[in-house]
Motif scaffolding. Structure first.
Motif, PDB file in Angstrom:
ATOM      1  N   PHE A 160       0.866  -0.987  -0.095  1.00 12.39           N
ATOM      2  CA  PHE A 160      -0.243  -0.380  -0.008  1.00 12.39           C
ATOM      3  C   PHE A 160       0.917   1.273   0.143  1.00 12.39           C
ATOM      4  N   PHE A 161       1.779   1.505   0.913  1.00 15.54           N
ATOM      5  CA  PHE A 161       2.719   2.240   1.027  1.00 15.54           C
ATOM      6  C   PHE A 161       3.161   2.575  -0.337  1.00 15.54           C
ATOM      7  N   VAL A 162       4.346   1.612  -0.755  1.00 16.98           N
ATOM      8  CA  VAL A 162       4.559   1.585  -2.084  1.00 16.98           C
ATOM      9  C   VAL A 162       3.924   2.053  -3.203  1.00 16.98           C
ATOM     10  N   SER A 163       3.060   1.545  -3.793  1.00 13.21           N
ATOM     11  CA  SER A 163       1.863   2.430  -3.839  1.00 13.21           C
ATOM     12  C   SER A 163       1.773   4.011  -4.428  1.00 13.21           C
ATOM     13  N   HIS A 164       1.856   4.338  -3.440  1.00 11.98           N
ATOM     14  CA  HIS A 164       1.416   5.626  -2.910  1.00 11.98           C
ATOM     15  C   HIS A 164       2.945   6.395  -3.286  1.00 11.98           C
ATOM     16  N   TYR A 165       3.959   5.998  -2.972  1.00 14.79           N
ATOM     17  CA  TYR A 165       4.805   6.155  -3.188  1.00 14.79           C
ATOM     18  C   TYR A 165       5.672   6.555  -5.080  1.00 14.79           C
ATOM     19  N   ILE A 166       5.881   5.303  -5.285  1.00 13.78           N
ATOM     20  CA  ILE A 166       5.539   5.912  -6.678  1.00 13.78           C
ATOM     21  C   ILE A 166       4.886   6.428  -7.457  1.00 13.78           C
ATOM     22  N   ASN A 174       5.288  14.607 -13.048  1.00 14.46           N
ATOM     23  CA  ASN A 174       4.745  15.328 -14.568  1.00 14.46           C
ATOM     24  C   ASN A 174       4.648  17.025 -14.067  1.00 14.46           C
ATOM     25  N   ASP A 175       5.255  17.008 -12.654  1.00 10.89           N
ATOM     26  CA  ASP A 175       4.869  18.435 -12.514  1.00 10.89           C
ATOM     27  C   ASP A 175       6.284  19.378 -12.836  1.00 10.89           C
ATOM     28  N   TYR A 176       7.301  18.114 -13.321  1.00 10.28           N
ATOM     29  CA  TYR A 176       8.564  18.775 -13.953  1.00 10.28           C
ATOM     30  C   TYR A 176       8.459  19.265 -15.376  1.00 10.28           C
ATOM     31  N   TYR A 177       7.439  18.214 -15.559  1.00  2.00           N
ATOM     32  CA  TYR A 177       7.494  18.483 -17.611  1.00  2.00           C
ATOM     33  C   TYR A 177       6.953  19.332 -17.156  1.00  2.00           C
ATOM     34  N   ALA A 198       6.045   8.268 -18.546  1.00  2.00           N
ATOM     35  CA  ALA A 198       5.839   8.201 -16.815  1.00  2.00           C
ATOM     36  C   ALA A 198       5.345   7.352 -16.204  1.00  2.00           C
ATOM     37  N   MET A 199       3.657   6.823 -16.740  1.00  2.00           N
ATOM     38  CA  MET A 199       3.306   6.226 -16.135  1.00  2.00           C
ATOM     39  C   MET A 199       4.128   4.747 -16.597  1.00  2.00           C
ATOM     40  N   PHE A 201       7.040   3.985 -16.516  1.00  2.00           N
ATOM     41  CA  PHE A 201       8.095   4.097 -16.232  1.00  2.00           C
ATOM     42  C   PHE A 201       7.917   4.371 -14.315  1.00  2.00           C
ATOM     43  N   ALA A 202       6.993   5.127 -13.669  1.00  2.00           N
ATOM     44  CA  ALA A 202       6.291   4.259 -12.407  1.00  2.00           C
ATOM     45  C   ALA A 202       5.918   2.949 -11.948  1.00  2.00           C
ATOM     46  N   THR A 203       5.554   2.167 -12.772  1.00  2.00           N
ATOM     47  CA  THR A 203       4.803   0.521 -12.938  1.00  2.00           C
ATOM     48  C   THR A 203       6.400   0.089 -11.947  1.00  2.00           C
ATOM     49  N   ALA A 204       7.160  -0.160 -13.952  1.00  2.00           N
ATOM     50  CA  ALA A 204       7.891  -0.157 -13.926  1.00  2.00           C
ATOM     51  C   ALA A 204       9.335  -0.319 -12.817  1.00  2.00           C
ATOM     52  N   MET A 205       9.042   0.809 -12.256  1.00  2.00           N
ATOM     53  CA  MET A 205       9.693   1.447 -11.038  1.00  2.00           C
ATOM     54  C   MET A 205       9.626   0.857  -9.808  1.00  2.00           C
ATOM     55  N   GLU A 206       7.974   0.954  -9.350  1.00  2.00           N
ATOM     56  CA  GLU A 206       7.617   0.092  -8.468  1.00  2.00           C
ATOM     57  C   GLU A 206       7.866  -1.551  -8.325  1.00  2.00           C
ATOM     58  N   GLY A 207       7.804  -2.354  -9.587  1.00  2.00           N
ATOM     59  CA  GLY A 207       7.768  -3.835  -9.512  1.00  2.00           C
ATOM     60  C   GLY A 207       9.824  -3.785  -9.308  1.00  2.00           C
ATOM     61  N   LEU A 208      10.300  -3.435 -10.294  1.00  2.00           N
ATOM     62  CA  LEU A 208      11.881  -3.839 -10.280  1.00  2.00           C
ATOM     63  C   LEU A 208      12.295  -2.899  -9.049  1.00  2.00           C
ATOM     64  N   GLY A 209      11.897  -1.433  -8.456  1.00  2.00           N
ATOM     65  CA  GLY A 209      12.750  -1.313  -7.217  1.00  2.00           C
ATOM     66  C   GLY A 209      12.881  -1.800  -6.104  1.00  2.00           C
ATOM     67  N   VAL A 210      11.737  -2.533  -5.363  1.00  2.00           N
ATOM     68  CA  VAL A 210      11.348  -2.861  -4.427  1.00  2.00           C
ATOM     69  C   VAL A 210      11.470  -4.974  -4.998  1.00  2.00           C
ATOM     70  N   ASN A 211      11.695  -5.132  -5.943  1.00  2.00           N
ATOM     71  CA  ASN A 211      12.450  -6.790  -5.787  1.00  2.00           C
ATOM     72  C   ASN A 211      13.275  -6.470  -5.871  1.00  2.00           C
ATOM     73  N   LEU A 212      14.151  -5.338  -6.567  1.00  2.00           N
ATOM     74  CA  LEU A 212      15.886  -5.460  -5.540  1.00  2.00           C
ATOM     75  C   LEU A 212      16.119  -5.383  -4.904  1.00  2.00           C
ATOM     76  N   VAL A 213      15.692  -4.553  -4.381  1.00  2.00           N
ATOM     77  CA  VAL A 213      16.139  -4.343  -2.402  1.00  2.00           C
ATOM     78  C   VAL A 213      16.052  -5.386  -0.983  1.00  2.00           C
ATOM     79  N   ASP A 214      14.107  -6.028  -2.196  1.00  2.00           N
ATOM     80  CA  ASP A 214      14.313  -7.230  -1.874  1.00  2.00           C
ATOM     81  C   ASP A 214      15.379  -8.151  -1.360  1.00  2.00           C
ATOM     82  N   ALA A 215      15.602  -7.802  -2.652  1.00  2.00           N
ATOM     83  CA  ALA A 215      17.049  -9.386  -3.528  1.00  2.00           C
ATOM     84  C   ALA A 215      18.444  -8.996  -2.161  1.00  2.00           C
ATOM     85  N   ILE A 216      18.607  -8.155  -3.016  1.00  2.00           N
ATOM     86  CA  ILE A 216      19.611  -7.538  -1.552  1.00  2.00           C
ATOM     87  C   ILE A 216      19.499  -7.332   0.013  1.00  2.00           C
TER      88      ILE A 216
END
Length: 416
Positions: A160-166, A174-177, A198-199, A201-216
């Motif tokens: 739940f938190f990761v979804s809000h974070y991403i 979006n604000d930057y662009y 942008a959407m 990228f955020a979705t891919a980072m949600e899956g890959l980022g959390v999985n990478l941290v979990d792997a480490i």
């Protein structure tokens, strides 16, 4: 992508890595002594608490406090020296994700510790080696239920938190662009990159980022477990007796799969990037044809779609031999632990409890090393999205550099 959400991303990443390395080193070198000085009554090494009670034991409470202090020092320093509107989410949010990932890995370690007494109890019951009551069996299952309840609660809250974070990260992008839209609107496919890329990228980072941290985190938590369990295994097939055989086997097997998959999948990111470009060209012609009858004529559309089809067929071909190698490796991986443990099992040197502990710990370590195997298609997608967004953002960088150069020239002329 990164400057919109993180303050000075490269410097932040390097400083976080250095601070993390220092904090981890200090923890393993002086953590126990410092905890005892602060009157945390830590258990002696070798004594294992089995069950959910381990998560509020003195060792864990001391680690929670240590982690909070380390994060507070790092975050407060950055927020004072380099203020950023998204610092609370990018720094503190990242730290919370790191902590919950580590906690979930510790849940897996707790389950692995439960395997030992549970499967030894099962073996004793099946072999009639000792009296086993129904109450003992159910109490072991109740212990697992306690751990599972903690795992489910923390896992759901983390997702739940990761979804809000991403989504906050996507909001920052979006604000930057949007702030630079007058410069970006003339770039080909600008609307698609701001909204869809942008959407994605955020979705891919949600899956890959959390999985990478979990792997480490899994690697950090389970390598010591595998070292401890290596005392039950004295030799490896073909290699013989070596120190820490289970760790060596996991490392060699993971290094082989990483090199193998990187070799057979090295062309995929470029193909995916080109695929998005030809799709964008085809889509742009269709959009222009909605308002201009001179555009999107049949022959033009057929030619553009032919390029799309050609690139898709190349992607399919490359994914075919990549998937052959990937699936072959994963199928072999299912029996690899039994190949490694064959001499120990045949010699009858371990019971069912330690065997399951070894198999689970070995699988956890191997799975953390197999991050590339399991995530390669998503990594390819993320690389292609990154390339498109970087090409998109280069318009901002280029105009910024031109403005800086013009300002410098103006300043020089004024001073002279």
């Amino acid at each position: 992508m990164f400057v919109s959400f993180f303050p000075r991303p490269l410097v932040l990443t390097v400083s976080a890595a250095l601070w993390g390395a220092f904090a981890v080193s200090f923890w393993y070198a002086f953590g126990s002594q410092t905890g005892e000085l602060l009157r945390f009554h830590l258990q002696a090494s070798g004594i294992k608490t089995v069950g959910a009670a381990v998560f509020w034991s003195a060792q864990f409470l001391w680690f929670y406090l240590y982690f909070v202090v380390a994060v507070a020092l790092f975050a407060s320093t950055w927020m004072l020296l380099s203020p950023h509107p998204w610092s609370r989410w990018s720094i503190l949010g990242s730290a919370l994700i790191l902590f919950t990932s580590y906690f979930q890995v510790q849940v897996s370690v707790a389950v692995n510790d439960w395997y030992g007494p549970f499967y030894d109890l099962v073996q004793a019951a099946l072999s009639k080696a000792g009296p086993v009551t129904l109450l003992q069996f159910y109490l072991q299952l109740a212990t697992f239920a306690e751990i599972a309840f903690v795992a489910v609660t923390v896992g759901v809250l983390t997702r739940f938190f990761v979804s809000h974070y991403i989504f906050r990260w996507r909001t920052a992008m979006n604000d930057y662009y949007a702030a630079h839209w007058p410069r970006l609107r003339t770039v080909e496919g600008a609307s698609q990159r701001v909204q869809e890329d942008a959407m994605r990228f955020a979705t891919a980072m949600e899956g890959l980022g959390v999985n990478l941290v979990d792997a480490i985190m899994t690697l950090i938590a389970f390598l010591p477990v595998l070292v401890r369990l290596s005392s039950n295994v004295t030799e490896l097939p073909l290699i013989g007796a070596i120190p820490y055989p289970l760790v060596v086997a996991a490392l060699l097997w993971a290094m082989f799969e990483t090199a193998f998959l990187a070799l057979i999948g090295m062309r995929l990111p470029g193909l995916e990037f080109h695929n998005q470009r030809v799709e964008a060209a085809y889509r742009k012609e269709l959009v222009l044809g909605e308002d201009d009858p001179a555009r999107a004529v049949p022959l033009k559309l057929i030619d553009l779609f032919a390029v799309v089809r050609q690139n898709y067929f190349r992607v399919y071909l490359n994914y075919m031999y990549f998937n052959v190698g990937r699936i072959l490796y994963l199928q072999t991986d299912n029996v690899f632990p039994y190949i490694v443990l064959a001499p120990t099992i045949v010699a009858g040197k371990i019971t069912l409890g330690p065997l399951n502990q070894i198999l689970n710990a070995f699988a956890q370590v191997r799975s953390s090393f197999q991050y590339l195997v399991n995530s390669w298609p998503r990594i390819v997608e993320l690389i292609s999205i990154y390339k498109r967004l970087r090409a998109f953002e280069s318009r901002i960088d280029g105009e910024t550099e031109m403005l800086v150069a013009a300002f410098r020239c103006h300043s020089s002329a004024t001073s002279s």
